[in-house]
Write a protein that holds these residues in place. Structure first.
Motif, PDB file in Angstrom:
ATOM      1  N   GLY A  29      -4.922  -1.270   5.398  1.00  0.00           N
ATOM      2  CA  GLY A  29      -3.907  -0.589   4.076  1.00  0.00           C
ATOM      3  C   GLY A  29      -2.532  -0.512   4.395  1.00  0.00           C
ATOM      4  O   GLY A  29      -2.082  -0.580   5.691  1.00  0.00           O
ATOM      5  N   GLY A  30      -1.908  -0.790   3.459  1.00  0.00           N
ATOM      6  CA  GLY A  30      -0.126  -0.328   3.490  1.00  0.00           C
ATOM      7  C   GLY A  30       0.240   0.566   2.681  1.00  0.00           C
ATOM      8  O   GLY A  30      -0.192   1.205   1.803  1.00  0.00           O
ATOM      9  N   ASP A  31       1.385   1.162   3.221  1.00  0.00           N
ATOM     10  CA  ASP A  31       1.953   2.362   2.753  1.00  0.00           C
ATOM     11  C   ASP A  31       2.862   1.989   1.582  1.00  0.00           C
ATOM     12  O   ASP A  31       2.938   0.947   1.029  1.00  0.00           O
ATOM     13  CB  ASP A  31       2.403   3.456   3.542  1.00  0.00           C
ATOM     14  CG  ASP A  31       3.648   2.859   4.455  1.00  0.00           C
ATOM     15  OD1 ASP A  31       4.511   1.716   4.098  1.00  0.00           O
ATOM     16  OD2 ASP A  31       3.974   3.613   5.587  1.00  0.00           O
ATOM     17  N   GLN A  32       3.834   3.008   1.139  1.00  0.00           N
ATOM     18  CA  GLN A  32       4.879   2.691   0.041  1.00  0.00           C
ATOM     19  C   GLN A  32       6.157   2.226   0.353  1.00  0.00           C
ATOM     20  O   GLN A  32       6.960   1.822  -0.041  1.00  0.00           O
ATOM     21  CB  GLN A  32       5.117   4.252  -0.726  1.00  0.00           C
ATOM     22  CG  GLN A  32       4.127   4.823  -1.293  1.00  0.00           C
ATOM     23  CD  GLN A  32       3.432   3.913  -2.418  1.00  0.00           C
ATOM     24  OE1 GLN A  32       4.109   3.441  -3.377  1.00  0.00           O
ATOM     25  NE2 GLN A  32       2.120   3.947  -2.454  1.00  0.00           N
ATOM     26  N   ALA A  42       8.595  -6.595   0.052  1.00  0.00           N
ATOM     27  CA  ALA A  42       7.434  -6.395  -0.199  1.00  0.00           C
ATOM     28  C   ALA A  42       6.925  -4.791   0.215  1.00  0.00           C
ATOM     29  O   ALA A  42       7.723  -4.453   1.016  1.00  0.00           O
ATOM     30  CB  ALA A  42       6.556  -7.310   0.767  1.00  0.00           C
ATOM     31  N   LYS A  43       6.154  -4.146  -0.556  1.00  0.00           N
ATOM     32  CA  LYS A  43       5.667  -2.972  -0.200  1.00  0.00           C
ATOM     33  C   LYS A  43       4.290  -2.923   0.458  1.00  0.00           C
ATOM     34  O   LYS A  43       3.521  -3.804   0.381  1.00  0.00           O
ATOM     35  CB  LYS A  43       5.580  -2.304  -1.644  1.00  0.00           C
ATOM     36  CG  LYS A  43       5.287  -1.064  -1.552  1.00  0.00           C
ATOM     37  CD  LYS A  43       4.809  -0.076  -2.676  1.00  0.00           C
ATOM     38  CE  LYS A  43       5.384  -0.388  -4.027  1.00  0.00           C
ATOM     39  NZ  LYS A  43       4.819   0.630  -4.983  1.00  0.00           N
ATOM     40  N   GLY A  44       4.326  -1.980   1.589  1.00  0.00           N
ATOM     41  CA  GLY A  44       3.200  -1.788   2.232  1.00  0.00           C
ATOM     42  C   GLY A  44       3.025  -2.490   3.246  1.00  0.00           C
ATOM     43  O   GLY A  44       1.995  -2.731   3.971  1.00  0.00           O
ATOM     44  N   PHE A  45       3.965  -3.092   4.092  1.00  0.00           N
ATOM     45  CA  PHE A  45       3.801  -3.703   5.333  1.00  0.00           C
ATOM     46  C   PHE A  45       4.568  -2.740   6.399  1.00  0.00           C
ATOM     47  O   PHE A  45       5.489  -2.376   5.965  1.00  0.00           O
ATOM     48  CB  PHE A  45       4.298  -5.076   5.301  1.00  0.00           C
ATOM     49  CG  PHE A  45       3.553  -5.976   4.627  1.00  0.00           C
ATOM     50  CD1 PHE A  45       2.554  -6.476   4.993  1.00  0.00           C
ATOM     51  CD2 PHE A  45       3.948  -6.094   3.050  1.00  0.00           C
ATOM     52  CE1 PHE A  45       1.598  -7.213   4.185  1.00  0.00           C
ATOM     53  CE2 PHE A  45       3.098  -6.902   2.413  1.00  0.00           C
ATOM     54  CZ  PHE A  45       2.019  -7.534   2.890  1.00  0.00           C
ATOM     55  N   PRO A  46       3.979  -2.784   7.670  1.00  0.00           N
ATOM     56  CA  PRO A  46       2.843  -3.628   8.281  1.00  0.00           C
ATOM     57  C   PRO A  46       1.523  -2.788   7.673  1.00  0.00           C
ATOM     58  O   PRO A  46       1.581  -1.752   7.603  1.00  0.00           O
ATOM     59  CB  PRO A  46       2.972  -3.473   9.776  1.00  0.00           C
ATOM     60  CG  PRO A  46       3.843  -2.084   9.698  1.00  0.00           C
ATOM     61  CD  PRO A  46       4.678  -2.179   8.845  1.00  0.00           C
ATOM     62  N   LEU A  47       0.699  -3.626   7.792  1.00  0.00           N
ATOM     63  CA  LEU A  47      -0.707  -3.336   7.394  1.00  0.00           C
ATOM     64  C   LEU A  47      -1.620  -2.447   8.742  1.00  0.00           C
ATOM     65  O   LEU A  47      -1.064  -2.771   9.696  1.00  0.00           O
ATOM     66  CB  LEU A  47      -1.510  -4.300   6.899  1.00  0.00           C
ATOM     67  CG  LEU A  47      -1.229  -5.018   5.756  1.00  0.00           C
ATOM     68  CD1 LEU A  47      -2.142  -6.387   5.678  1.00  0.00           C
ATOM     69  CD2 LEU A  47      -1.377  -4.264   4.594  1.00  0.00           C
TER      70      LEU A  47
END
Length: 68
Positions: A29-32, A42-47
């Motif tokens: 998963g990735g956060d905000q 890009a949103k949500g990296f790193p996983l």
């Protein structure tokens, strides 16, 4: 607050296995957080890895994470 969780932006499943009487799901998963890579945002990296368990394969309990 759910928006602070490591998997609040998006999730993907990597595997589900049966361990004894439970199912164990490993996911990522990735956060905000928004990162910039060149001309792209890009949103949500790193996983990061997450883990959830279920007795019936339908209702899941997440392990607070990210899981290490």
């Amino acid at each position: 607050d759910n928006l602070q969780r490591f998997d609040s932006s998006h999730v993907g499943v990597s595997s589900v296995t049966r361990v004894g009487e439970e199912y164990v799901m490993w996911y990522f998963g990735g956060d905000q957080t928004v990162v910039t890579r060149g001309a792209f945002k890009a949103k949500g990296f790193p996983l990061r890895a997450g883990r959830a368990t279920s007795r019936d394969g339908v209702n899941w309990r997440r392990t607070d994470g990210p899981y290490r």
